[in-house]
Design a protein around this motif. Structure first.
Motif, mmCIF file in Angstrom:
data_model
loop_
_atom_site.group_PDB
_atom_site.id
_atom_site.type_symbol
_atom_site.label_atom_id
_atom_site.label_comp_id
_atom_site.label_asym_id
_atom_site.label_seq_id
_atom_site.Cartn_x
_atom_site.Cartn_y
_atom_site.Cartn_z
ATOM 1 N N ILE A 41 0.859 -1.191 0.000
ATOM 2 C CA ILE A 41 0.000 0.000 0.000
ATOM 3 C C ILE A 41 0.895 1.242 0.000
ATOM 4 O O ILE A 41 1.772 1.365 0.854
ATOM 5 N N PRO A 42 0.695 2.166 -0.932
ATOM 6 C CA PRO A 42 1.591 3.331 -1.043
ATOM 7 C C PRO A 42 1.350 4.374 0.046
ATOM 8 O O PRO A 42 0.704 5.404 -0.165
ATOM 9 N N LEU A 43 1.849 4.088 1.235
ATOM 10 C CA LEU A 43 1.747 5.007 2.362
ATOM 11 C C LEU A 43 3.144 5.459 2.786
ATOM 12 O O LEU A 43 4.118 4.738 2.591
ATOM 13 N N SER A 44 3.227 6.632 3.374
ATOM 14 C CA SER A 44 4.481 7.029 4.012
ATOM 15 C C SER A 44 4.628 6.261 5.320
ATOM 16 O O SER A 44 3.673 5.652 5.811
ATOM 17 N N ARG A 45 5.807 6.320 5.895
ATOM 18 C CA ARG A 45 6.017 5.616 7.157
ATOM 19 C C ARG A 45 5.183 6.229 8.285
ATOM 20 O O ARG A 45 4.660 5.509 9.142
ATOM 21 N N VAL A 46 5.072 7.548 8.283
ATOM 22 C CA VAL A 46 4.257 8.199 9.316
ATOM 23 C C VAL A 46 2.793 7.801 9.157
ATOM 24 O O VAL A 46 2.108 7.505 10.139
ATOM 25 N N GLN A 47 2.302 7.753 7.928
ATOM 26 C CA GLN A 47 0.926 7.304 7.709
ATOM 27 C C GLN A 47 0.738 5.863 8.156
ATOM 28 O O GLN A 47 -0.296 5.500 8.716
ATOM 29 N N GLY A 48 1.761 5.025 7.917
ATOM 30 C CA GLY A 48 1.683 3.636 8.358
ATOM 31 C C GLY A 48 1.561 3.531 9.866
ATOM 32 O O GLY A 48 0.805 2.699 10.384
ATOM 33 N N ILE A 49 2.291 4.363 10.586
ATOM 34 C CA ILE A 49 2.205 4.381 12.051
ATOM 35 C C ILE A 49 0.815 4.838 12.489
ATOM 36 O O ILE A 49 0.209 4.258 13.396
ATOM 37 N N GLN A 50 0.290 5.860 11.818
ATOM 38 C CA GLN A 50 -1.053 6.351 12.157
ATOM 39 C C GLN A 50 -2.114 5.279 11.921
ATOM 40 O O GLN A 50 -3.045 5.132 12.716
ATOM 41 N N VAL A 51 -1.984 4.522 10.838
ATOM 42 C CA VAL A 51 -2.935 3.448 10.555
ATOM 43 C C VAL A 51 -2.875 2.389 11.653
ATOM 44 O O VAL A 51 -3.912 1.906 12.128
ATOM 45 N N HIS A 52 -1.661 2.029 12.064
ATOM 46 C CA HIS A 52 -1.533 1.035 13.128
ATOM 47 C C HIS A 52 -2.149 1.533 14.427
ATOM 48 O O HIS A 52 -2.775 0.765 15.160
ATOM 49 N N ASN A 86 8.073 13.950 13.086
ATOM 50 C CA ASN A 86 6.737 14.077 12.483
ATOM 51 C C ASN A 86 5.792 13.009 13.012
ATOM 52 O O ASN A 86 4.608 13.270 13.252
ATOM 53 N N ALA A 87 6.315 11.797 13.189
ATOM 54 C CA ALA A 87 5.491 10.715 13.725
ATOM 55 C C ALA A 87 5.070 11.010 15.167
ATOM 56 O O ALA A 87 3.915 10.787 15.554
ATOM 57 N N LEU A 88 5.992 11.505 15.970
ATOM 58 C CA LEU A 88 5.685 11.817 17.366
ATOM 59 C C LEU A 88 4.596 12.887 17.481
ATOM 60 O O LEU A 88 3.734 12.819 18.366
ATOM 61 N N LEU A 89 4.650 13.867 16.600
ATOM 62 C CA LEU A 89 3.725 14.996 16.688
ATOM 63 C C LEU A 89 2.304 14.637 16.269
ATOM 64 O O LEU A 89 1.373 15.401 16.528
ATOM 65 N N SER A 90 2.134 13.491 15.622
ATOM 66 C CA SER A 90 0.796 13.142 15.118
ATOM 67 C C SER A 90 0.258 11.848 15.721
ATOM 68 O O SER A 90 -0.724 11.302 15.235
ATOM 69 N N THR A 91 0.902 11.333 16.769
ATOM 70 C CA THR A 91 0.464 10.081 17.388
ATOM 71 C C THR A 91 0.553 10.188 18.908
ATOM 72 O O THR A 91 1.137 11.138 19.446
ATOM 73 N N ILE A 92 -0.017 9.178 19.581
ATOM 74 C CA ILE A 92 -0.021 9.143 21.045
ATOM 75 C C ILE A 92 0.769 7.946 21.577
ATOM 76 O O ILE A 92 1.472 8.052 22.569
ATOM 77 N N ILE A 93 0.651 6.799 20.935
ATOM 78 C CA ILE A 93 1.294 5.572 21.429
ATOM 79 C C ILE A 93 2.823 5.699 21.436
ATOM 80 O O ILE A 93 3.387 6.473 20.672
#
Length: 304
Positions: A41-52, A86-93
């Protein structure tokens, strides 16, 4: 017996026995090709983390470079810092940064030192030992550098994945890196092993007076504890000539002993030919769920 004779396709633990999940190379399972058990699936890594986090309800997640080893991450660490922030700023886990020590990359033709696999058959024992000892120094330095750079922008933790893949020098480098990081940072450290015992590629390397070659998981965890590791992931390899019931029984026996010896959480490595699961890139869920339930309810692991 009850787990294997349950007629349901997928089984689960009883209420109250739930455990947290950690991942290695997590986002690449979504982005990667099917040869690497991904779905492309053509997602960025940050999007992949958000999906998880938001769709799969993951307890923790991990960011990792596509080349997933510390040595190739070092030249692009600034890019990894930006992506991780970027991942930290858009996630909680909690989000780990994952990479393999991978001492193999320090030997020729990829690295500056002679390759033990070439030197040993030629009878160059001394040269082989020296190459491995030098690789330990370089790998330790790289792991510390990458981890400290990530710590400077708020990294939650480091996952040393597939530790010991290149034998006892691989394990030694990781232990020294952990020891340093626990003094210089507040990073959480997870250590996932590569095999059920440490291969003696060198044979005489020690940590805290303990020879590393030949250690099984119940002894590996003691050294990870001494170094300062926070979570340990033992591995028990699947023997493909045996049934899953035989393999799972064996894996549970090893891991239960590891849990009893450990004072830190045990997040056992599961799937793709370890932890009692079949040797397959994408093991069937009936097998994986039975293996997971057995590890939680019989071996008493703290996570998967």
């Amino acid at each position: 017996m009850d787990i294997f004779t349950n007629p349901d396709k997928i089984v689960s633990v009883e209420p109250g026995n739930e455990v947290p999940l950690t991942h290695d190379i997590g986002t690449l399972r979504v982005m990667g090709d099917q040869g690497n058990s991904g779905v492309g699936i053509p997602l960025s890594r940050v999007q992949g983390i958000q999906v998880h986090e938001r769709a799969f309800a993951a307890d923790t997640m991990e960011l990792g470079h596509i080349d997933y080893s510390f040595k190739p991450v070092k030249p692009v660490i600034a890019m990894e810092q930006q992506e991780y922030e970027n991942a930290l700023l858009s996630t909680i886990i909690p989000i780990f940064y994952g990479a393999m020590p991978n001492l193999g990359l320090y030997y020729s033709p990829d690295g500056p030192f002679g390759n033990p696999s070439d030197l040993l058959p030629m009878g160059k024992i001394k040269e082989s030992l020296e190459a491995q000892e030098k690789a330990v120094e370089h790998a330790t330095r790289d792991m510390i550098y990458v981890s400290e750079q990530l710590a400077s922008i708020g990294c939650d933790g480091i996952n040393f994945d597939t530790t010991g893949a290149a034998g006892d020098p691989d394990f030694k480098a990781t232990l020294h890196a952990i020891e340093h990081l626990k003094k210089s940072t507040d990073l959480a450290v997870q250590v996932g092993m590569a095999g059920e015992f440490v291969l003696g590629m060198h044979g005489d390397l020690k940590y805290d007076g303990q020879r590393l070659a030949g250690l099984y998981c119940h002894n590996q965890v003691k050294l990870v504890e001494k170094a300062g590791g926070d979570i340990f992931g033992p591995v028990v390899n699947t023997k493909p000539s045996k049934t899953m019931a035989w393999n799972l029984s064996r894996a549970v026996t090893f891991v239960k002993a590891c849990v009893e010896e450990s004072n830190i959480p045990i997040h056992v490595n599961m799937g793709m030919g370890v932890g009692g699961s079949p040797v397959f890139e994408t093991p069937p869920m009936d097998s994986v769920s039975r293996a997971s339930k057995a590890m939680v309810e019989i071996a008493k692991v703290d996570g998967l």
